[in-house]
Write an enzyme that holds these catalytic residues in place. Structure first.
Site, PDB file in Angstrom:
ATOM      1  N   CYS A   2       0.860  -1.166   0.000  1.00  0.00           N
ATOM      2  CA  CYS A   2       0.000   0.000   0.000  1.00  0.00           C
ATOM      3  C   CYS A   2       0.904   1.225   0.000  1.00  0.00           C
ATOM      4  CB  CYS A   2      -0.924   0.119   1.201  1.00  0.00           C
ATOM      5  SG  CYS A   2      -2.010  -1.278   1.417  1.00  0.00           S
ATOM      6  N   ARG A  27       3.605  -0.137  -5.137  1.00  0.00           N
ATOM      7  CA  ARG A  27       3.434  -0.725  -3.803  1.00  0.00           C
ATOM      8  C   ARG A  27       2.143  -1.526  -3.669  1.00  0.00           C
ATOM      9  NH1 ARG A  27       6.796   1.372  -0.032  1.00  0.00           N
ATOM     10  NH2 ARG A  27       5.384   0.742   1.608  1.00  0.00           N
ATOM     11  N   TRP A  76      -2.913  -2.661  -1.570  1.00  0.00           N
ATOM     12  CA  TRP A  76      -2.623  -4.067  -1.841  1.00  0.00           C
ATOM     13  C   TRP A  76      -3.331  -4.818  -0.729  1.00  0.00           C
ATOM     14  CZ3 TRP A  76      -0.162  -8.179   0.670  1.00  0.00           C
ATOM     15  CH2 TRP A  76       0.172  -9.271  -0.143  1.00  0.00           C
ATOM     16  N   ASN A 101      -1.099   1.997   5.997  1.00  0.00           N
ATOM     17  CA  ASN A 101      -0.291   0.953   5.387  1.00  0.00           C
ATOM     18  C   ASN A 101       0.225   0.092   6.529  1.00  0.00           C
ATOM     19  OD1 ASN A 101       1.615  -0.542   3.919  1.00  0.00           O
ATOM     20  ND2 ASN A 101       3.149   1.058   4.055  1.00  0.00           N
ATOM     21  N   GLY A 102      -0.052  -1.222   6.484  1.00  0.00           N
ATOM     22  CA  GLY A 102       0.386  -2.093   7.569  1.00  0.00           C
ATOM     23  C   GLY A 102      -0.734  -3.036   7.949  1.00  0.00           C
ATOM     24  N   GLU A 484      16.028 -17.873 -10.097  1.00  0.00           N
ATOM     25  CA  GLU A 484      15.634 -16.494 -10.395  1.00  0.00           C
ATOM     26  C   GLU A 484      14.949 -16.432 -11.763  1.00  0.00           C
ATOM     27  OE1 GLU A 484      15.153 -13.936  -8.811  1.00  0.00           O
ATOM     28  OE2 GLU A 484      15.255 -12.290 -10.237  1.00  0.00           O
ATOM     29  N   LYS A 488      11.160 -15.123 -12.316  1.00  0.00           N
ATOM     30  CA  LYS A 488      10.814 -14.034 -13.257  1.00  0.00           C
ATOM     31  C   LYS A 488       9.690 -14.482 -14.172  1.00  0.00           C
ATOM     32  CE  LYS A 488      12.160 -11.381 -11.738  1.00  0.00           C
ATOM     33  NZ  LYS A 488      12.888 -11.171 -10.549  1.00  0.00           N
ATOM     34  N   GLU A 491       6.335 -14.811 -12.217  1.00  0.00           N
ATOM     35  CA  GLU A 491       5.813 -13.519 -11.759  1.00  0.00           C
ATOM     36  C   GLU A 491       5.093 -12.761 -12.856  1.00  0.00           C
ATOM     37  OE1 GLU A 491       8.530 -11.262  -8.507  1.00  0.00           O
ATOM     38  OE2 GLU A 491       9.580 -11.808 -10.333  1.00  0.00           O
ATOM     39  N   HIS A 507      15.820 -37.346  -9.776  1.00  0.00           N
ATOM     40  CA  HIS A 507      15.147 -37.749  -8.530  1.00  0.00           C
ATOM     41  C   HIS A 507      13.689 -37.318  -8.506  1.00  0.00           C
ATOM     42  CE1 HIS A 507      18.877 -39.223  -6.966  1.00  0.00           C
ATOM     43  NE2 HIS A 507      19.470 -38.061  -7.214  1.00  0.00           N
ATOM     44  N   LYS A 606       5.494  -4.519  -5.065  1.00  0.00           N
ATOM     45  CA  LYS A 606       6.952  -4.388  -5.090  1.00  0.00           C
ATOM     46  C   LYS A 606       7.548  -4.474  -3.691  1.00  0.00           C
ATOM     47  CE  LYS A 606      10.778  -3.016  -7.190  1.00  0.00           C
ATOM     48  NZ  LYS A 606      11.314  -4.230  -7.839  1.00  0.00           N
TER      49      LYS A 606
HETATM   50  C1  G6P Z   1       8.475  -8.636  -3.275  1.00  0.00           C
HETATM   51  C2  G6P Z   1       8.883  -8.211  -4.660  1.00  0.00           C
HETATM   52  C3  G6P Z   1      10.099  -9.017  -5.110  1.00  0.00           C
HETATM   53  C4  G6P Z   1      11.222  -8.880  -4.104  1.00  0.00           C
HETATM   54  C5  G6P Z   1      10.766  -9.271  -2.700  1.00  0.00           C
HETATM   55  C6  G6P Z   1      11.810  -8.892  -1.653  1.00  0.00           C
HETATM   56  O1  G6P Z   1       7.973  -9.925  -3.309  1.00  0.00           O
HETATM   57  O2  G6P Z   1       7.825  -8.389  -5.564  1.00  0.00           O
HETATM   58  O3  G6P Z   1      10.529  -8.543  -6.369  1.00  0.00           O
HETATM   59  O4  G6P Z   1      12.283  -9.681  -4.494  1.00  0.00           O
HETATM   60  O5  G6P Z   1       9.573  -8.566  -2.356  1.00  0.00           O
HETATM   61  O6  G6P Z   1      11.926  -7.499  -1.633  1.00  0.00           O
HETATM   62  P1  G6P Z   1      13.179  -6.693  -1.138  1.00  0.00           P
HETATM   63  O7  G6P Z   1      12.778  -5.253  -1.310  1.00  0.00           O
HETATM   64  O8  G6P Z   1      13.390  -7.065   0.307  1.00  0.00           O
HETATM   65  O9  G6P Z   1      14.335  -7.076  -1.979  1.00  0.00           O
END
Ligand code: G6P
Length: 611
Positions: A2, A27, A76, A101-102, A484, A488, A491, A507, A606
């Site tokens: 948020c 956010r 969010w 926010n929280g 990773e 990606k 996501e 396995h 994010k």
């Molecule tokens: C969220 C974001 C990811 C990020 C993760 C950790 O899930 O969507 O892209 O890797 O948080 O965030 P940070 O800011 O701690 O790297």
């Protein structure tokens, strides 16, 4: 998650709030809203919409909202589905409006009490209890600041909030505990926001509230009180970021722009931290030398993409720096009982510096008695940075795309600096240090070169348009890179993707391999190349379709069932950074073909400032 923004000014604040929200949309983006106090009638006027900021913008265009003081929010969802009724600001009896926010943990208890006291609820959120509680105290003494202070004493949980009231139409009260909040200082106007980026069009001067702070903003100034109600001064800091640092420019998406910014992000992360083929201890902060001298092991804590960087870090720390290293997902670490090892450097990795689980894990490690802490982070003044003994900023610049790209490679760069600095205390020879530093210096140009593969990867991505699952393989430092790559892809393209260390294929996951399950592998020319090649044969023999990013010298060639994209030769240590790039580009191009919302994928945000 948020985003919140607020303003008190002489001018109409609606455009300021709207632009602020646009800049905070990363956010959270499932609903948004705004309240301003009408300049004439002093009434609270509100517009809320389900969906993105653009929906709110349309709502506002018909509403003729306008006023010198207001608050706004992009959500969010945690408690209550995304809907107009659950969107903030929440209002109590046309008197108090609030953005939050929280998460409020004791909201059920407060809800029951408030229902008994006659309050009506119009949402399913945990937030609504705060606005009722403030109203309750405002009725008692007609002092907005005191009402917020009283209400906060009743809350358990995390918050950053902004409050305005029709009874005090020139006051904005803000508070933070556990969620980020900054105050922007203008000339005769003041602002609040979850992130400086929201306010860059109106100011470059900021006060970063500390845990438990409550601030009262009017057009005349800002007064701050700490958690015990004492008046305190917090320093004003200049932010050098330009407002256009977060603009998309010629790129179709922020993610693509950020992928292409990686050479610069890496170069800036290295700048001033290396001298005469040596990594400077000062890069980690004052007294870093003494602290690093005592370190015997490393514990890395992180979430999401940052966790993958940490996994690469472990391979490096053990093989290059000869130091034992554990790496753990922060949300797991915070709730288990680890064995405390003294002289352990606790390294948190985070793009935002505000990830709630990572902050909590760091605090838990500190409470348990692990050694000093180092934050590798992309946002100065963030909570993690402030909580840590040592800091190494990644200088990737603002990252807007929800799927992290340049922050990841900047984290890997920063980790290599740490590995070298610790390594020379544990037997890494000066000649080896010089060789590694040289490799680091070559990285920006190497990444630039790999980015040229984008058109070829775009073509390749056509073959992923219809698939529903994908498997990513790597070995050694490239296992986390495969993870990773899979993250990606899932996501942003919503394709189910999993990563495996290639040796583990037999396995279990091999059972999934058929013509409909593409297998993507990264094959640098390292000590496990021959092993990896055998694993690729296992896939081929079962009719799987392979896509391999392979070193030119690896002797992996395209043929039936195997499409190879050749990569320039690169040294072992820096290869993980290089091999990340094609996987980012693959995910990006597949998502574009699938027509998903690349920068703001569904259900995600994010910066995850809730648990
Ligand atoms: C969220 C974001 C990811 C990020 C993760 C950790 O899930 O969507 O892209 O890797 O948080 O965030 P940070 O800011 O701690 O790297």
């Amino acid at each position: 998650m948020c985003g919140i923004v607020g303003a008190v000014a002489q001018r109409d604040v609606v455009p300021i709030l709207l632009e602020g929200l646009r800049r905070l949309e990363y956010r959270g983006y499932d609903s948004a809203g705004m309240v301003v106090i009408d300049g004439g009638s002093a009434d609270l006027r509100r517009v809320r919409r389900r969906g993105k900021i653009v929906e709110l913008e349309q709502g506002l265009s018909g509403a003729a909202l306008n006023g010198p003081i207001g608050i706004a929010h992009t959500r969010w969802a945690t408690h209550g589905e995304p809907s107009e009724a659950n969107a903030h600001p929440h209002i109590c009896r046309q008197t108090v409006a609030l953005v939050h926010n929280g998460i409020i943990e004791n909201y059920e208890e407060l809800r029951t009490q408030q229902r008994t006291a006659g309050f009506e609820f119009t949402s399913d959120t945990d937030t609504e209890v705060i606005v009722h509680q403030i109203y309750h105290y405002l009725e008692q003494h007609n002092n907005l600041l005191a009402a917020v202070q009283n209400a906060l004493e009743d809350l358990k949980g995390a918050y950053a909030l902004g409050v305005i009231s029709a009874r005090k139409p020139d006051h904005l009260v803000a508070a933070r505990r556990g969620s980020p909040l900054v105050i922007g200082i203008g000339i005769g106007e003041y602002f609040i926001a979850s992130d400086v980026a929201a306010l860059l069009p109106v100011t470059q001067r900021f006060i970063f509230l500390e845990e438990g702070d409550i601030a009262e903003l009017t057009r005349e100034g800002v007064t701050i009180y700490d958690a015990r109600g004492r008046r305190v001064e917090r320093p004003i800091r200049e932010n050098k970021l330009r407002a256009d640092a977060i603009e998309r420019g010629e790129f179709r998406h922020y993610m693509l722009k950020e992928i292409f910014e990686q050479p610069r992000a890496i170069a800036e992360t290295l700048e001033g931290r290396i001298s005469e083929q040596r990594v400077l201890d000062e890069a980690f902060g004052p007294k870093a030398g003494e602290i690093l001298d005592k370190i015997q092991s490393v514990l890395i804590l992180a979430c999401g993409t940052s966790y993958h960087a940490g996994m690469v870090g472990r391979y490096w720390l053990e093989s290059i720096a000869n130091i034992p290293c554990q790496v753990e997902i922060a949300s797991e670490f915070r709730y288990r009982r680890p064995v405390v090892t003294p002289d352990t450097l606790v390294v948190t990795l985070s793009q935002s510096g505000e990830t709630a689980d990572t902050i909590a894990a760091l605090k838990e490690a500190q409470r348990l008695g692990f050694g000093p802490s180092l934050s590798i982070c992309n946002v100065p003044e963030s909570s993690l940075v402030r909580e840590s003994d040592l800091v190494l900023m990644t200088r990737a610049g603002p990252e807007i795309g929800v799927a992290s790209t340049k922050a990841f490679t900047a984290q890997l760069t920063a980790l290599l600096l740490l590995v070298i600095a610790l390594g020379r205390r544990h037997g890494l020879a000066a000649g080896e240090e010089a060789r590694l530093v040289f490799q680091l210096m070559l990285l920006p140009a190497r990444v630039e070169q790999i980015l040229q593969l984008s058109p070829a990867i775009e073509e390749l991505s056509q073959q992923f348009a219809e698939i529903r699952n994908a498997l990513f393989l790597g070995r050694g430092t490239h296992y986390p890179i495969a993870m990773e790559g899979a993250l990606k892809l899932k996501e942003i393209s919503y394709i189910h993707a999993e990563a495996y260390p290639a040796g583990e294929l037999k396995h279990g996951p091999l059972a999934l391999v058929d013509a409909d399950m593409p297998v993507i592998a990264v094959a640098p020319n390292d000590q496990v190349l021959e092993k990896l090649k055998s694993n690729l044969q296992e896939v081929r023999a079962r009719g799987g379709q392979l896509y391999v990013f392979a070193d030119q010298a690896a002797e992996v060639k395209s043929g039936p069932g195997m499409k190879v994209l050749e990569m320039q030769p690169v040294e072992d240590e820096t290869a993980p950074l290089i091999y990340t790039i094609p996987l980012q580009l693959l995910a990006y191009h597949v998502a574009v073909i699938k027509g998903t919302d690349v920068d703001q994928p569904r259900n995600l945000a994010k910066s995850v400032t809730v648990e």
